[in-house]
Design a protein around this motif. Structure first.
Motif, PDB file in Angstrom:
ATOM      1  N   HIS A   1      21.504  34.238 -10.163  1.00  0.00           N
ATOM      2  CA  HIS A   1      20.687  33.038  -9.971  1.00  0.00           C
ATOM      3  C   HIS A   1      21.273  32.096  -8.922  1.00  0.00           C
ATOM      4  O   HIS A   1      20.535  31.540  -8.110  1.00  0.00           O
ATOM      5  CB  HIS A   1      20.433  32.323 -11.296  1.00  0.00           C
ATOM      6  CG  HIS A   1      21.661  31.941 -12.046  1.00  0.00           C
ATOM      7  ND1 HIS A   1      22.452  32.846 -12.707  1.00  0.00           N
ATOM      8  CD2 HIS A   1      22.238  30.734 -12.245  1.00  0.00           C
ATOM      9  CE1 HIS A   1      23.453  32.218 -13.286  1.00  0.00           C
ATOM     10  NE2 HIS A   1      23.355  30.935 -13.015  1.00  0.00           N
TER      11      HIS A   1
ATOM     12  N   TYR B   1      20.810  33.839  -5.374  1.00  0.00           N
ATOM     13  CA  TYR B   1      19.429  33.709  -4.911  1.00  0.00           C
ATOM     14  C   TYR B   1      19.173  32.298  -4.385  1.00  0.00           C
ATOM     15  O   TYR B   1      18.542  32.097  -3.352  1.00  0.00           O
ATOM     16  CB  TYR B   1      18.456  33.984  -6.065  1.00  0.00           C
ATOM     17  CG  TYR B   1      17.763  35.326  -6.040  1.00  0.00           C
ATOM     18  CD1 TYR B   1      18.398  36.448  -6.570  1.00  0.00           C
ATOM     19  CD2 TYR B   1      16.485  35.480  -5.541  1.00  0.00           C
ATOM     20  CE1 TYR B   1      17.766  37.688  -6.584  1.00  0.00           C
ATOM     21  CE2 TYR B   1      15.838  36.711  -5.545  1.00  0.00           C
ATOM     22  CZ  TYR B   1      16.486  37.819  -6.073  1.00  0.00           C
ATOM     23  OH  TYR B   1      15.855  39.030  -6.088  1.00  0.00           O
ATOM     24  N   ASP B   2      19.644  31.339  -5.155  1.00  0.00           N
ATOM     25  CA  ASP B   2      19.379  29.952  -4.787  1.00  0.00           C
ATOM     26  C   ASP B   2      20.044  29.598  -3.456  1.00  0.00           C
ATOM     27  O   ASP B   2      19.420  28.987  -2.583  1.00  0.00           O
ATOM     28  CB  ASP B   2      19.892  29.036  -5.907  1.00  0.00           C
ATOM     29  CG  ASP B   2      19.443  27.619  -5.704  1.00  0.00           C
ATOM     30  OD1 ASP B   2      18.237  27.357  -5.867  1.00  0.00           O
ATOM     31  OD2 ASP B   2      20.281  26.771  -5.369  1.00  0.00           O
TER      32      ASP B   2
ATOM     33  N   LEU C   1      21.025  31.690  -1.049  1.00  0.00           N
ATOM     34  CA  LEU C   1      20.456  32.429   0.082  1.00  0.00           C
ATOM     35  C   LEU C   1      19.038  31.954   0.386  1.00  0.00           C
ATOM     36  O   LEU C   1      18.602  31.980   1.540  1.00  0.00           O
ATOM     37  CB  LEU C   1      20.498  33.937  -0.182  1.00  0.00           C
ATOM     38  CG  LEU C   1      21.911  34.546  -0.252  1.00  0.00           C
ATOM     39  CD1 LEU C   1      21.852  36.066  -0.144  1.00  0.00           C
ATOM     40  CD2 LEU C   1      22.836  33.976   0.808  1.00  0.00           C
ATOM     41  N   SER C   2      18.327  31.490  -0.629  1.00  0.00           N
ATOM     42  CA  SER C   2      17.010  30.898  -0.381  1.00  0.00           C
ATOM     43  C   SER C   2      17.149  29.697   0.546  1.00  0.00           C
ATOM     44  O   SER C   2      16.398  29.536   1.516  1.00  0.00           O
ATOM     45  CB  SER C   2      16.384  30.481  -1.710  1.00  0.00           C
ATOM     46  OG  SER C   2      15.256  29.661  -1.514  1.00  0.00           O
ATOM     47  N   ARG C   3      18.118  28.847   0.256  1.00  0.00           N
ATOM     48  CA  ARG C   3      18.325  27.647   1.077  1.00  0.00           C
ATOM     49  C   ARG C   3      18.813  28.022   2.483  1.00  0.00           C
ATOM     50  O   ARG C   3      18.468  27.377   3.462  1.00  0.00           O
ATOM     51  CB  ARG C   3      19.352  26.723   0.411  1.00  0.00           C
ATOM     52  CG  ARG C   3      18.863  26.158  -0.896  1.00  0.00           C
ATOM     53  CD  ARG C   3      19.964  25.410  -1.643  1.00  0.00           C
ATOM     54  NE  ARG C   3      19.618  25.251  -3.050  1.00  0.00           N
ATOM     55  CZ  ARG C   3      18.915  24.245  -3.543  1.00  0.00           C
ATOM     56  NH1 ARG C   3      18.509  23.277  -2.762  1.00  0.00           N
ATOM     57  NH2 ARG C   3      18.624  24.180  -4.826  1.00  0.00           N
TER      58      ARG C   3
ATOM     59  N   HIS D   1      18.201  30.909   4.020  1.00  0.00           N
ATOM     60  CA  HIS D   1      17.126  31.615   4.718  1.00  0.00           C
ATOM     61  C   HIS D   1      16.112  30.636   5.284  1.00  0.00           C
ATOM     62  O   HIS D   1      15.568  30.823   6.371  1.00  0.00           O
ATOM     63  CB  HIS D   1      16.447  32.583   3.743  1.00  0.00           C
ATOM     64  CG  HIS D   1      15.504  33.542   4.391  1.00  0.00           C
ATOM     65  ND1 HIS D   1      14.147  33.456   4.238  1.00  0.00           N
ATOM     66  CD2 HIS D   1      15.731  34.602   5.200  1.00  0.00           C
ATOM     67  CE1 HIS D   1      13.568  34.437   4.916  1.00  0.00           C
ATOM     68  NE2 HIS D   1      14.499  35.149   5.500  1.00  0.00           N
ATOM     69  N   SER D   2      15.855  29.562   4.562  1.00  0.00           N
ATOM     70  CA  SER D   2      14.866  28.582   5.023  1.00  0.00           C
ATOM     71  C   SER D   2      15.453  27.595   6.021  1.00  0.00           C
ATOM     72  O   SER D   2      14.747  26.758   6.558  1.00  0.00           O
ATOM     73  CB  SER D   2      14.316  27.805   3.828  1.00  0.00           C
ATOM     74  OG  SER D   2      15.315  26.929   3.329  1.00  0.00           O
TER      75      SER D   2
ATOM     76  N   GLU E   1      17.559  25.260   5.254  1.00  0.00           N
ATOM     77  CA  GLU E   1      18.040  24.042   4.594  1.00  0.00           C
ATOM     78  C   GLU E   1      19.560  24.008   4.540  1.00  0.00           C
ATOM     79  O   GLU E   1      20.163  22.953   4.729  1.00  0.00           O
ATOM     80  CB  GLU E   1      17.451  23.979   3.170  1.00  0.00           C
ATOM     81  CG  GLU E   1      17.951  22.800   2.360  1.00  0.00           C
ATOM     82  CD  GLU E   1      17.630  22.935   0.878  1.00  0.00           C
ATOM     83  OE1 GLU E   1      16.493  23.314   0.529  1.00  0.00           O
ATOM     84  OE2 GLU E   1      18.541  22.668   0.060  1.00  0.00           O
TER      85      GLU E   1
ATOM     86  N   HIS F   1      19.434  40.279   3.651  1.00  0.00           N
ATOM     87  CA  HIS F   1      19.513  39.034   4.423  1.00  0.00           C
ATOM     88  C   HIS F   1      20.340  39.187   5.699  1.00  0.00           C
ATOM     89  O   HIS F   1      20.534  38.212   6.423  1.00  0.00           O
ATOM     90  CB  HIS F   1      20.090  37.902   3.564  1.00  0.00           C
ATOM     91  CG  HIS F   1      19.129  37.395   2.528  1.00  0.00           C
ATOM     92  ND1 HIS F   1      18.971  37.995   1.295  1.00  0.00           N
ATOM     93  CD2 HIS F   1      18.245  36.362   2.540  1.00  0.00           C
ATOM     94  CE1 HIS F   1      18.055  37.346   0.599  1.00  0.00           C
ATOM     95  NE2 HIS F   1      17.590  36.356   1.314  1.00  0.00           N
TER      96      HIS F   1
ATOM     97  N   SER G   1      24.431  23.692  -5.641  1.00  0.00           N
ATOM     98  CA  SER G   1      23.914  23.490  -4.277  1.00  0.00           C
ATOM     99  C   SER G   1      24.092  22.036  -3.838  1.00  0.00           C
ATOM    100  O   SER G   1      24.361  21.773  -2.669  1.00  0.00           O
ATOM    101  CB  SER G   1      22.450  23.912  -4.196  1.00  0.00           C
ATOM    102  OG  SER G   1      21.620  22.973  -4.818  1.00  0.00           O
TER     103      SER G   1
END
Lengths: 291, 291, 291, 291
Positions: free
Chosen positions: A106, A109-110, A112-114, A116-117, A119, A141, A269
């Motif tokens: 979890h 993911y969080d 790499l989500s940030r 990738h976007s 942020e 990624h 984060s």
């Protein structure tokens, strides 16, 4: 992080009259346009008999007609005269974040989500894990995934390897994103205020293993998570950020684990972001966080 | 508390098939109109090998054409067959709350504000204090103020007197509204789940004295308060309610004390309300709180 | 508010290079020991084409060997050259808070509790109400209670009287502590950023009357309260502080009213405190709050 | 979701004496072991003159020696006699969730993270998007990605296609995970309480476009997000879940967007989970959420 390019000066020193004037005048003399300023005067205490002053300035890079190395050189004498710990970072130089994970995904993911976007505007030179489970997700990624198994028998070698890798990729900060291993003391000592952990309890409650079980046993009505710098003493390092969520009698340990994950990833984060933006200054075993 | 008059049946018993059916059928057979129902099945564990079931029914009093004593008599055989711990209370009978205070007034102001406006719909037969400071404020409300000094020398006598007073006024619940004395074990034992304390930390963190100083030392980013039943072990009783508030590096211990007061009074009043509305059932050292 | 005596300089002006240096140097030249500094650069926008800078300095009074009037005189030329709006207040001069109430008492109890304990370190020259209900409680605290009835027929006269009283007692700030009357425009205009209201909704949701009914109708899952400066437009003034609390389907309008009171009093007291400590600067219809 | 297999009976009907007894007796007669019960009596109002009763029972599947179809058949007559809206679902039958996205990825990452770890125990037959951006990420998870472009010219055809796809894959619920298109009324009508949206404001504040800009303009001190069922009226459907986060004057619109994402994904995942566990019952334009 769409701000214009800026330098961030962070410093701490013994408190005295005229400090802000001196530093702000230095900045003004070089034409520096200040975007954000944070100051904190810590009252006198055992760690700092006359009090200690903490400061952080964000200065527009294009307002100063100097190279950063030059700026640093010019600031050094003033800093020395004020007995400062200081650094100046450049927002154009991305920090290099090495992430350590085990099997739980979890937090990864969080993050790499940030990333990738856009942020989370950093380099992630590699993800290191003691398990293979998350290789595919990381590699999708385009980030190298390094498997460093840790067993009861190979711990010194494994952590020496992790340290070697961290050095090799030029890591600035190591993030333990639910990495289920306790780092050896020498590794903790090697990178003070550069290793960030997320602990799945509201410290100082429920230090150590299985904090959600401990929380369930005690019957608390809120559970939490804590982002902190890693020191030699388990779960005792300077706290950067914490948060909590409400639970009640109907929640099982599994429910708490599930709610807890949401807090863990948010708190990690936020804490990491504060660190990356040079908003965290350490004072003894506590942090000043200039949000 | 503008609800129509109602009976509140609370019960717990070993879990088994058909429990809800039996109790709900009993209520229906007597014409009972249910206003609110709360049920909780606690999974099997050390305290209850086959699981334990907790229930709470609010029933409109005028829907049952029986005296409450009669209703209780009729329910008793069913309750016995199900091995229940149970009680039925009547919203028309106000509970009697004895408040203990020392010198700090914020919780007392808060409780009397709620009482004065009718929100806290109870009798307060007296306020007991080891200091005289708050006499005027209490007496202005028309509530007797009883001064029972507590010194290192007279503790047994003082607490015997408090117990005598509590019995004399027919107290249902004793509220320690920042009462700065530790109750003797025999008093704690005498009134299980009937003495409510507000502790000024987010338990189990910072047990004992000066929790805000402890919190400041540790550098936590949230501070809290805990409302719990008093047991013989200091700050270890079943937790009823907790809450937290954010602090940061700029907050001194004095600031924390000030923020903490707001949490203390809110958490105490919520916990007390749950107790008064028979929403709190104790299971081992934990609570089921039917909000 | 046990801090040593201090001066608080608050100012705003067009942003430019060297601002902090100039002000901090002025302070340093006079020996000023800075206890706390808060700075904010508002980016360019319609209200301030080149951006606007906001600052607040707390300076130990005994570090400056000048009378406050003298300090102000010396600062004036610098302030003028920077086109500043500014003021310097003295923590030794208590602000004078006039409280307006109707019948509801929770905010009044809360404010007087803080005042009585010394937490709210102000003068309360009087409480003004359009009802007699709270006279006894106010007078018990030794505070004059002034009854100014407001009827559909006498509104202009009533509010003229309130204004006269506010002037007569030398009020610095007027607090509408659930005062159930809408102030006339000329009164709002007379005291910009000096009249503080607590509105019982999370603005801009549920403007106007019966916000809890509106919230219940809409089925929101959180309700809130808003502390704001009063302007001519109802519930549209600059927001100082807000907070919320969770509700669910089982909560009636009455429950929401009850929960709401806890938020109202907390939010009002926080907002008022920020105002009293000169932490609130107004920029257009928004606030900078230096917490 | 590691609970043993269970049936979930949800129902609502006009309130009357004996309701719980009848339903609980039905369950008991079939040997049903109740794991969790939630009941709510909605007081009489315009929508339900005699009040309406809502109930939810989780029953261990292995305690009932019947096929689910048989159980439903046996329950039907009782349900009819009580004028119930009802359903019984089986935890062994995974619900089928169709996710619609545009370009923003934070909600999608969050949902797929939960799905990948098994926390979100559903089938995701496909992700539909009006953009190609997120194809790779979705397909890496082994989930079909369907590109249905939406332009000003093709809206009717595009949404007819989406509806056809939803039917074809047997979708139970459609999740708008920051899908930046307004659904046409006929699609909203076709799936009442089956289309879930996340709106990036604390409704009813800031309906429509660019809510963070609106929030920044108004100077609110908290921003939020709202998970709701989609109805024909934009952002007006029944609210399932909401939450907020604190902001201040130093936060730009970009900062608010960033904080907001954290709230959006948390609120969406909580709301969706409530829906999937049959915890949400709709009553007029409001929800009962049995957490």
């Amino acid at each position: 992080m769409s701000k214009e390019r800026h330098y961030t000066l962070t410093a701490s020193c013994p408190d005295r009259v005229g400090l802000v004037a001196k530093v702000a005048s230095f900045i003004a003399e070089h034409g520096g346009w200040i975007l954000e300023t944070n100051l904190h005067a810590e009252p006198p205490g055992p760690l700092a008999p006359s009090g200690r002053f903490f400061m952080r300035f964000e200065i527009r890079a294009d307002s100063i007609p100097l190279l950063l190395t030059e700026l640093r050189e010019r600031f050094a004498p003033l800093a020395e005269s004020l007995e400062m710990d200081w650094r100046i970072s450049d927002s154009a130089v991305k920090k290099r974040v090495v992430i350590l994970v085990s099997r739980q995904e979890h937090c990864l993911y969080d993050l790499l989500s940030r990333w990738h976007s856009g942020e989370l505007d950093v380099e992630i030179p590699c993800v290191i894990s003691n398990h293979e489970d998350l290789r595919g997700f990381v590699e999708w990624h385009g980030i190298p995934f390094l498997h460093v198994p840790v067993t009861p028998d190979n711990r010194p070698a494994a952590f020496a390897e992790i340290r070697r890798l961290f050095e090799e990729v030029g890591g600035d900060v190591m993030v333990l994103a639910r990495y289920m291993q306790i780092l050896p003391p020498e590794l903790c000592r090697a990178y003070p205020a550069r290793i960030i952990n997320i602990h799945h309890s509201f410290l100082p409650s429920f230090v150590g293993a299985r904090p959600y079980h401990q929380a369930w046993e005690r019957g608390v009505k809120l559970i939490g998570a804590t982002c902190h710098y890693v020191t030699e003493e388990l779960d005792q390092g300077p706290i950067i950020e914490q948060d909590v969520i409400r639970v009640d009698h109907s929640d099982t340990v599994d429910d708490m684990v599930r709610y807890g994950k949401d807090i863990e990833k948010t708190v990690l984060s936020r804490g990491l972001r504060y660190h990356l933006e040079d908003r965290v200054l350490v004072h003894g075993n506590k942090t000043i966080v200039f949000r």
